[in-house]
Design a protein around this motif. Structure first.
Motif, PDB file in Angstrom:
ATOM      1  N   GLN A   1       2.364  -9.994  14.692  1.00 45.77           N
ATOM      2  CA  GLN A   1       1.874 -11.352  14.523  1.00 45.77           C
ATOM      3  C   GLN A   1       0.371 -11.380  14.801  1.00 45.77           C
ATOM      4  N   PRO A   2      -0.389 -12.264  14.145  1.00 50.26           N
ATOM      5  CA  PRO A   2      -0.017 -13.150  13.040  1.00 50.26           C
ATOM      6  C   PRO A   2       0.359 -12.344  11.781  1.00 50.26           C
ATOM      7  N   ALA A   3       0.884 -13.065  10.793  1.00 50.89           N
ATOM      8  CA  ALA A   3       1.448 -12.411   9.615  1.00 50.89           C
ATOM      9  C   ALA A   3       0.421 -11.578   8.862  1.00 50.89           C
ATOM     10  N   PHE A   4      -0.840 -12.017   8.807  1.00 49.05           N
ATOM     11  CA  PHE A   4      -1.817 -11.256   8.034  1.00 49.05           C
ATOM     12  C   PHE A   4      -2.128  -9.908   8.687  1.00 49.05           C
ATOM     13  N   ARG A   5      -1.888  -9.788   9.992  1.00 45.78           N
ATOM     14  CA  ARG A   5      -2.042  -8.479  10.645  1.00 45.78           C
ATOM     15  C   ARG A   5      -0.925  -7.528  10.189  1.00 45.78           C
ATOM     16  N   MET A   6       0.244  -8.076   9.955  1.00 51.41           N
ATOM     17  CA  MET A   6       1.344  -7.250   9.453  1.00 51.41           C
ATOM     18  C   MET A   6       0.965  -6.617   8.120  1.00 51.41           C
ATOM     19  N   ASN A   7       0.261  -7.364   7.283  1.00 47.65           N
ATOM     20  CA  ASN A   7      -0.160  -6.823   5.994  1.00 47.65           C
ATOM     21  C   ASN A   7      -1.083  -5.618   6.182  1.00 47.65           C
ATOM     22  N   GLU A   8      -1.973  -5.689   7.174  1.00 50.60           N
ATOM     23  CA  GLU A   8      -2.874  -4.576   7.460  1.00 50.60           C
ATOM     24  C   GLU A   8      -2.086  -3.338   7.904  1.00 50.60           C
ATOM     25  N   VAL A   9      -1.113  -3.558   8.782  1.00 50.76           N
ATOM     26  CA  VAL A   9      -0.316  -2.451   9.310  1.00 50.76           C
ATOM     27  C   VAL A   9       0.506  -1.811   8.199  1.00 50.76           C
ATOM     28  N   ARG A  10       1.152  -2.639   7.397  1.00 48.67           N
ATOM     29  CA  ARG A  10       1.991  -2.131   6.309  1.00 48.67           C
ATOM     30  C   ARG A  10       1.149  -1.294   5.334  1.00 48.67           C
ATOM     31  N   SER A  11      -0.039  -1.789   5.020  1.00 40.89           N
ATOM     32  CA  SER A  11      -0.917  -1.079   4.095  1.00 40.89           C
ATOM     33  C   SER A  11      -1.315   0.285   4.652  1.00 40.89           C
ATOM     34  N   PHE A  12      -1.600   0.322   5.948  1.00 38.37           N
ATOM     35  CA  PHE A  12      -1.982   1.578   6.576  1.00 38.37           C
ATOM     36  C   PHE A  12      -0.848   2.600   6.493  1.00 38.37           C
ATOM     37  N   VAL A  13       0.353   2.176   6.811  1.00 37.36           N
ATOM     38  CA  VAL A  13       1.502   3.091   6.806  1.00 37.36           C
ATOM     39  C   VAL A  13       1.851   3.508   5.385  1.00 37.36           C
ATOM     40  N   ALA A  14       1.798   2.569   4.450  1.00 39.54           N
ATOM     41  CA  ALA A  14       2.129   2.882   3.055  1.00 39.54           C
ATOM     42  C   ALA A  14       1.154   3.900   2.462  1.00 39.54           C
ATOM     43  N   GLY A  15      -0.051   3.971   3.035  1.00 39.12           N
ATOM     44  CA  GLY A  15      -1.047   4.922   2.561  1.00 39.12           C
ATOM     45  C   GLY A  15      -0.784   6.350   2.984  1.00 39.12           C
ATOM     46  N   GLY A  16       0.203   6.552   3.822  1.00 39.69           N
ATOM     47  CA  GLY A  16       0.554   7.901   4.270  1.00 39.69           C
ATOM     48  C   GLY A  16       0.154   8.156   5.709  1.00 39.69           C
ATOM     49  N   LEU A  17       1.011   8.840   6.470  1.00 34.12           N
ATOM     50  CA  LEU A  17       0.770   9.101   7.883  1.00 34.12           C
ATOM     51  C   LEU A  17       0.557  10.591   8.124  1.00 34.12           C
ATOM     52  N   GLN A  18      -0.385  10.916   8.974  1.00 32.89           N
ATOM     53  CA  GLN A  18      -0.632  12.292   9.407  1.00 32.89           C
ATOM     54  C   GLN A  18       0.050  12.514  10.755  1.00 32.89           C
ATOM     55  N   ASP A  19       0.522  13.720  10.997  1.00 35.14           N
ATOM     56  CA  ASP A  19       1.045  14.043  12.320  1.00 35.14           C
ATOM     57  C   ASP A  19      -0.070  13.872  13.354  1.00 35.14           C
ATOM     58  N   LEU A  20       0.318  13.522  14.564  1.00 36.11           N
ATOM     59  CA  LEU A  20      -0.644  13.136  15.597  1.00 36.11           C
ATOM     60  C   LEU A  20      -0.781  14.212  16.667  1.00 36.11           C
ATOM     61  N   SER A  21      -2.008  14.640  16.916  1.00 36.68           N
ATOM     62  CA  SER A  21      -2.282  15.551  18.032  1.00 36.68           C
ATOM     63  C   SER A  21      -2.070  14.797  19.336  1.00 36.68           C
ATOM     64  N   VAL A  22      -1.191  15.303  20.202  1.00 39.43           N
ATOM     65  CA  VAL A  22      -0.834  14.562  21.420  1.00 39.43           C
ATOM     66  C   VAL A  22      -1.111  15.352  22.701  1.00 39.43           C
ATOM     67  N   SER A  23      -1.895  16.427  22.592  1.00 37.23           N
ATOM     68  CA  SER A  23      -2.305  17.124  23.815  1.00 37.23           C
ATOM     69  C   SER A  23      -3.711  17.661  23.633  1.00 37.23           C
ATOM     70  N   ARG A  24      -4.386  17.931  24.748  1.00 35.21           N
ATOM     71  CA  ARG A  24      -5.746  18.468  24.741  1.00 35.21           C
ATOM     72  C   ARG A  24      -5.813  19.657  25.693  1.00 35.21           C
TER      73      ARG A  24
END
Length: 535
Positions: A194-217
């Motif tokens: 929420q708000p709804a227009f933020r959901m559009n941003e999130v959906r667009s980001f995920v739909a564009g493809g996700l990279q695996d995440l480095s989770v240690s240093r």
């Protein structure tokens, strides 16, 4: 309150690279108002805030101040806790990621992730923004116009600062495996973001493809070590996001922790700035899916507070790095604590960026608090004391009589509740101010000073003053989440101390709750008018 419905709300945990600023306080008050409202509605509330103390950014801040990371974090904790106390923040828990409970939970997370099959060891070679604590791929970075190809040509797409080239062994979380599941989540729960227009941003980001995440240093050691490979420390976000579950018992021993987790999780609301929704609406739910844990019900992303650049006139994000952050103390000096809370909660559209200024703060304070609310309380209590021997009237059948204020109050309460439950604090304020404005107009139209001159109209005078006091009583309860001290003081001045801690807002705001023959105290002005603004 064993049978009360639980409600769990969180702020982000704040970085300790510098003192808390106006934006930090803004997010925390947003949560505090909701927590206070839910308590008034009878919920069993847990309100969490805290500090994010690990990561390269914190280590560098500590080094710049000539302190160890732990000593630096310890020096910052009072700055946050003292400001929250000053701003009347009703937090139930304050978590620090250097606490033993977080250390234990993060190590538990690593073991669970290892067993999940969504973790693997590899090597990271890419770009990293220390201030944003974020990794970027080659095609995400911005490049400056410098002739020679150096690392300074590679700029953070979020903050514009130079990126560091990172080449190190790392554990990776298989974020890419959750693209379809995340998109299904957004389809099935359209109010997850929420708000709804933020959901559009999130959906667009995920739909564009996700990279695996480095989770240690491995290039620095200020963090929670990986339990099965201690030359690695946990990536700061992999650590920080877990705080929301740590605080309700995740990864802790004993039946009490298990019961607390069963009661509290999932969270009802994570309230975060729009700049970190990617972590909270993509990475965090994917982590929870991998762990087999329930997802938070909502992530509410607020906008930035902006200020005008005196040179360009453009609205700019308020930030410590830009040097344009307004200190909370400056606003407190102008508005007082309750005026501060009221302004930021009722004059800012919380899902959007909002420009603020001292001039506007003074305008809102004088119009709403000094001239409308404070004036109504002062005039009405003065008349009650004057006409009824320092007390509220003897009421009789007053509450059953038709009058415009009863109708206005009856309409205001459901509107207020609907707005509060979707975190539309401007809408909630408007519902209350309509009642307050109606009561001020009622004074002028009913002219109680004229009615008081005629003893034959004594019953009419009782109704007029009772209607005004009842409107004030209900307004005080509705304004309580925003301004707890002045609302409580208003009820005390009406002799209604027993109502201050009410946990049934609907019942206490029903018309007719005023009590006869209680001592009335006018007192000093709740909100003295301001005569000049700061710039």
């Amino acid at each position: 309150m064993a049978h009360a419905k639980p409600f769990y709300i969180t702020t982000p945990i704040y970085y300790v690279n510098a003192a808390p600023h106006l934006g930090t306080a803004y997010c925390t008050i947003l949560c505090d108002v909701q927590a206070r409202y839910r308590r008034a509605m009878g919920y069993d509330v847990k309100f969490l805030t805290g500090m994010d103390e690990h990561g390269q950014k914190v280590a560098e801040a500590a080094q710049a101040h000539g302190l160890s990371p732990q000593a630096w974090c310890d020096s910052q904790a009072p700055l946050f806790k003292n400001l929250w106390e000053q701003l009347e923040i009703s937090m139930d828990d304050f978590i620090r990621t250097t606490e033993p409970r977080q250390y234990k939970a993060v190590q538990h997370l690593w073991n669970k992730m290892k067993d999940s099959g969504f973790l693997y060891k590899g090597s990271y070679d890419g770009w990293y923004c220390v201030p944003e604590e974020t990794y970027f791929t080659e095609n995400q970075v911005r490049k400056s116009d410098e002739e020679h190809h150096t690392q300074h040509q590679h700029l953070c797409p979020d903050c514009g600062r130079p990126l560091q080239r990172v080449q190190e062994e790392s554990y990776f979380f298989k974020l890419s495996a959750f693209q379809d599941k995340l998109l299904a989540l957004y389809d099935e729960h359209p109010d997850f973001v929420q708000p709804a227009f933020r959901m559009n941003e999130v959906r667009s980001f995920v739909a564009g493809g996700l990279q695996d995440l480095s989770v240690s240093r491995t290039s620095f050691d200020w963090g929670v070590p990986v339990p099965f490979d201690e030359k690695h420390v946990t990536y700061v976000w992999f650590d920080a996001l877990l705080n929301y579950m740590t605080a309700v018992g995740y990864g802790q021993d004993g039946t009490d922790a298990a019961c607390e987790f069963a009661l509290r999780w999932p969270a009802d609301y994570h309230v975060v700035g729009k700049d970190i929704i990617r972590f909270h609406c993509v990475i965090w739910p994917a982590m929870l899916m991998a762990l087999g844990e329930a997802l938070p019900k909502h992530v509410f992303a607020h906008g930035f507070l902006t200020v005008r650049n005196p040179e360009t006139g453009a609205a700019e994000k308020m930030s410590k790095s830009r040097g344009n952050a307004i200190a909370p103390a400056d606003v407190i000096d102008l508005l007082g604590i309750e005026g501060y809370r009221y302004y930021f909660m009722t004059d800012v559209i919380h899902g959007e960026d909002s420009a603020i200024s001292f001039e506007r703060m003074e305008q809102v304070y004088n119009a709403d608090l000094a001239n409308s609310w404070g004036n109504l309380v002062s005039r009405s209590l003065t008349m009650s004391a004057k006409y009824f021997d320092g007390k509220t009237p003897e009421l009789g059948e007053w509450a059953s009589h038709e009058n415009v204020l009863r109708d206005c109050a009856s309409a205001a309460v459901p509107r207020y509740r609907e707005s509060m439950e979707r975190m539309d604090y401007v809408g909630a304020k408007n519902a209350v101010m309509e009642l307050i404005h109606a009561a001020n107009l009622y004074i002028e139209q009913s002219a109680p000073w004229n009615v008081a001159k005629d003893e034959a109209r004594r019953g009419e005078l009782v109704d007029i003053i009772a209607n005004l006091l009842e409107s004030i009583r209900i307004s005080a309860h509705l304004l309580m989440p925003f301004m707890p001290q002045t609302s409580a003081e208003t009820l005390r001045r009406m002799g209604l101390e027993e109502q201050v801690a009410s946990t049934d807002l609907v019942e206490v705001c029903a018309w007719g709750g005023l009590v006869s023959q209680r001592e009335v105290i006018k007192g000093e002005a709740l909100f003295p008018r301001l005569s000049s603004h700061k710039e």
